[in-house]
Enzyme design. Structure first.
Site, PDB file in Angstrom:
ATOM      1  N   HIS A  72      -8.341   7.020  11.358  1.00  0.00           N
ATOM      2  CA  HIS A  72      -9.547   7.782  11.677  1.00  0.00           C
ATOM      3  C   HIS A  72     -10.580   7.626  10.578  1.00  0.00           C
ATOM      4  O   HIS A  72     -10.257   7.742   9.390  1.00  0.00           O
ATOM      5  CB  HIS A  72      -9.214   9.264  11.834  1.00  0.00           C
ATOM      6  CG  HIS A  72      -8.478   9.590  13.087  1.00  0.00           C
ATOM      7  ND1 HIS A  72      -8.193  10.884  13.479  1.00  0.00           N
ATOM      8  CD2 HIS A  72      -7.958   8.788  14.065  1.00  0.00           C
ATOM      9  CE1 HIS A  72      -7.545  10.864  14.632  1.00  0.00           C
ATOM     10  NE2 HIS A  72      -7.385   9.601  14.996  1.00  0.00           N
ATOM     11  N   TYR A 200     -12.258  20.460  14.352  1.00  0.00           N
ATOM     12  CA  TYR A 200     -12.057  21.757  13.706  1.00  0.00           C
ATOM     13  C   TYR A 200     -13.114  22.701  14.248  1.00  0.00           C
ATOM     14  O   TYR A 200     -14.309  22.429  14.125  1.00  0.00           O
ATOM     15  CB  TYR A 200     -12.231  21.641  12.190  1.00  0.00           C
ATOM     16  CG  TYR A 200     -11.144  20.874  11.465  1.00  0.00           C
ATOM     17  CD1 TYR A 200     -10.115  21.540  10.821  1.00  0.00           C
ATOM     18  CD2 TYR A 200     -11.175  19.478  11.397  1.00  0.00           C
ATOM     19  CE1 TYR A 200      -9.126  20.850  10.137  1.00  0.00           C
ATOM     20  CE2 TYR A 200     -10.193  18.774  10.720  1.00  0.00           C
ATOM     21  CZ  TYR A 200      -9.174  19.462  10.080  1.00  0.00           C
ATOM     22  OH  TYR A 200      -8.196  18.772   9.413  1.00  0.00           O
ATOM     23  N   PRO A 292      -2.706  24.511   5.880  1.00  0.00           N
ATOM     24  CA  PRO A 292      -2.812  23.177   6.463  1.00  0.00           C
ATOM     25  C   PRO A 292      -4.237  22.758   6.825  1.00  0.00           C
ATOM     26  O   PRO A 292      -4.440  21.620   7.250  1.00  0.00           O
ATOM     27  CB  PRO A 292      -1.941  23.272   7.719  1.00  0.00           C
ATOM     28  CG  PRO A 292      -1.955  24.727   8.077  1.00  0.00           C
ATOM     29  CD  PRO A 292      -2.016  25.465   6.773  1.00  0.00           C
ATOM     30  N   LYS A 296      -3.399  18.724   3.131  1.00  0.00           N
ATOM     31  CA  LYS A 296      -3.046  18.269   1.790  1.00  0.00           C
ATOM     32  C   LYS A 296      -1.570  18.398   1.432  1.00  0.00           C
ATOM     33  O   LYS A 296      -1.126  17.810   0.445  1.00  0.00           O
ATOM     34  CB  LYS A 296      -3.871  19.039   0.751  1.00  0.00           C
ATOM     35  CG  LYS A 296      -5.354  18.747   0.807  1.00  0.00           C
ATOM     36  CD  LYS A 296      -5.617  17.293   0.494  1.00  0.00           C
ATOM     37  CE  LYS A 296      -6.966  16.838   1.012  1.00  0.00           C
ATOM     38  NZ  LYS A 296      -6.957  15.438   1.416  1.00  0.00           N
ATOM     39  N   TYR A 384     -11.437  15.323   1.585  1.00  0.00           N
ATOM     40  CA  TYR A 384     -10.604  15.199   2.774  1.00  0.00           C
ATOM     41  C   TYR A 384      -9.785  13.905   2.741  1.00  0.00           C
ATOM     42  O   TYR A 384      -8.591  13.906   3.104  1.00  0.00           O
ATOM     43  CB  TYR A 384     -11.481  15.253   4.029  1.00  0.00           C
ATOM     44  CG  TYR A 384     -10.708  15.488   5.312  1.00  0.00           C
ATOM     45  CD1 TYR A 384     -10.461  16.767   5.767  1.00  0.00           C
ATOM     46  CD2 TYR A 384     -10.209  14.419   6.061  1.00  0.00           C
ATOM     47  CE1 TYR A 384      -9.751  16.999   6.941  1.00  0.00           C
ATOM     48  CE2 TYR A 384      -9.488  14.624   7.229  1.00  0.00           C
ATOM     49  CZ  TYR A 384      -9.271  15.911   7.662  1.00  0.00           C
ATOM     50  OH  TYR A 384      -8.547  16.124   8.814  1.00  0.00           O
TER      51      TYR A 384
END
Length: 389
Positions: A72, A200, A292, A296, A384
């Site tokens: 991604h 998200y 979560p 990480k 990220y």
């Protein structure tokens, strides 16, 4: 039995550490209190940083991830009825890979088996001893018989509830913790992902996340009360709630189906300092837990394993203790940055019971700024995809 490094725990941290040590010519034995099937039955995270994939490649465990993993280059943030894409690759030159932690564990198990290395499963009553001396040892019971492993070092990779951290004198360790006032209700289903990248969602009803394990298997989450039980969430109720928390276009495209796994996970931030106690080291969830939201947990376990393996290689090959002396400091520097990022992602995306309407408005302002500012988007992207080791 004698070995150089006794590793407690056959999760990803312990298995990766064991493979790295083997690659560096350092003997090691892994002890695990559960069966292999039980270890593989744990449903966990599924997003890998490039650094984690590179470590799997280094130990010969990355081939299947490259074949089956989904690469991604971005993520989407949904709020106020619209979706906004953060281009991770454009901002950082890096990508992330969707590949389940269960699959990572299986690949590392297979690599260890192929190398003929020792893993003792169903080892009961595992205990580290004398790690504050030059002669540490680990005892355990197998099939009713007591055993002892003499070693140079002990690596505690046995998770948040494991024996390694619990064996440290309380006066020698400091812990930091925040327990969040909500959990994640997650389901796994044999349905195609609603989007080719993660979504998200910040919503007045609570957080939601749309992710996947493959092109035909989806993983979805909704924020829920810590008092909830999965029996209160039949599949129809879950899908209906998820749709309410998504933008209309995504809700209309969502393919629903029977769940094949369903669970509620509490969220916490936790760090134990230091991560070294004489000749015993902590790695992975034994030393730290992150919510979560920032993806990480598994990746921190990988970086811990890397730092510790390199430190032990330096000790054995270069005859220098500098690496092991600085392991805790180096690992914790990266851990705390990930803790901060995971807390921040959690804080802008979830509904908090104590912040009221002003808190919700501040979240929307933060998200609006985040997607409109190139600098802010780049900061999110940099964290990220994973900070450098």
């Amino acid at each position: 039995m004698r070995t150089k490094v006794a590793i407690i725990g056959a999760g990803p941290a312990g298995l990766l550490l064991g493979q790295l040590l083997h690659a560096y010519g350092i003997d090691n034995v892994i002890l695990e209190r559960q069966t292999p099937d039980y270890v593989l039955g744990r449903i966990r995270a599924g997003l890998l940083e490039e650094g984690t994939v590179a470590l799997l490649d280094e130990v010969g465990g990355g081939a299947r991830a490259h074949r089956e993993g989904l690469v991604h280059g971005g993520i989407e943030l949904a709020f106020a009825g619209s979706r906004h894409r953060i281009d991770l690759k454009a901002a950082t030159g890096k990508t992330v890979m969707i590949y389940g932690q269960t699959e990572v564990t299986l690949d590392l198990m297979n690599a260890r088996h192929a190398a003929g290395l020792t893993t003792i499963y169903e080892a009961a009553d595992v205990k580290p001893h004398d790690f504050d001396t030059d002669h540490p040892r680990v005892t355990y019971v197998k099939d009713g018989t007591s055993h002892e492993i003499a070693c140079d070092f002990i690596a505690g990779c046995d998770g948040f509830h494991g024996v390694s951290r619990a064996s440290v004198k309380p006066s020698a360790i400091e812990t930091f913790e925040r327990v969040y006032p909500f959990g994640w209700l997650g389901i796994l289903s044999e349905t195609p992902p609603v989007s080719h990248e993660l979504i998200y969602s910040n919503h007045a009803r609570g957080f939601a996340l749309c992710t996947m394990r493959s092109t035909h298997r989806s993983r979805h989450y909704v924020q829920c009360s810590l008092d909830d039980h999965i029996d209160q969430w039949p599949d129809d109720r879950f899908w209906d709630e998820l749709k309410l928390r998504l933008d209309q276009e995504t809700a209309d495209k969502l393919v629903t189906g029977p769940s094949i796994e369903k669970s509620i996970a509490p969220l916490r931030s936790f760090v134990a300092e230091p991560m070294r106690f004489g000749r015993m080291f902590l790695a992975g969830d034994a030393a730290h837990i992150v919510p979560p939201t920032g993806a990480k947990g598994l990746n921190l376990a990988a970086s811990d394993a890397y730092y510790l393996a390199v430190a032990l290689r330096e000790y054995y090959i270069e005859k220098s203790a500098a690496g092991i002396d600085h392991y805790s400091e180096k690992a914790l520097a990266r851990v705390w940055k990930a803790v901060r990022f995971s807390w921040w992602m959690t804080s802008i995306l979830h509904k908090f019971p104590d912040t009221g309407t002003i808190g919700a408005r501040i979240q929307l302002a933060e998200l609006d700024y985040l997607v409109a500012s190139k600098a802010a988007s780049a900061s999110l992207a940099e964290n990220y995809v994973g900070l450098p080791y």
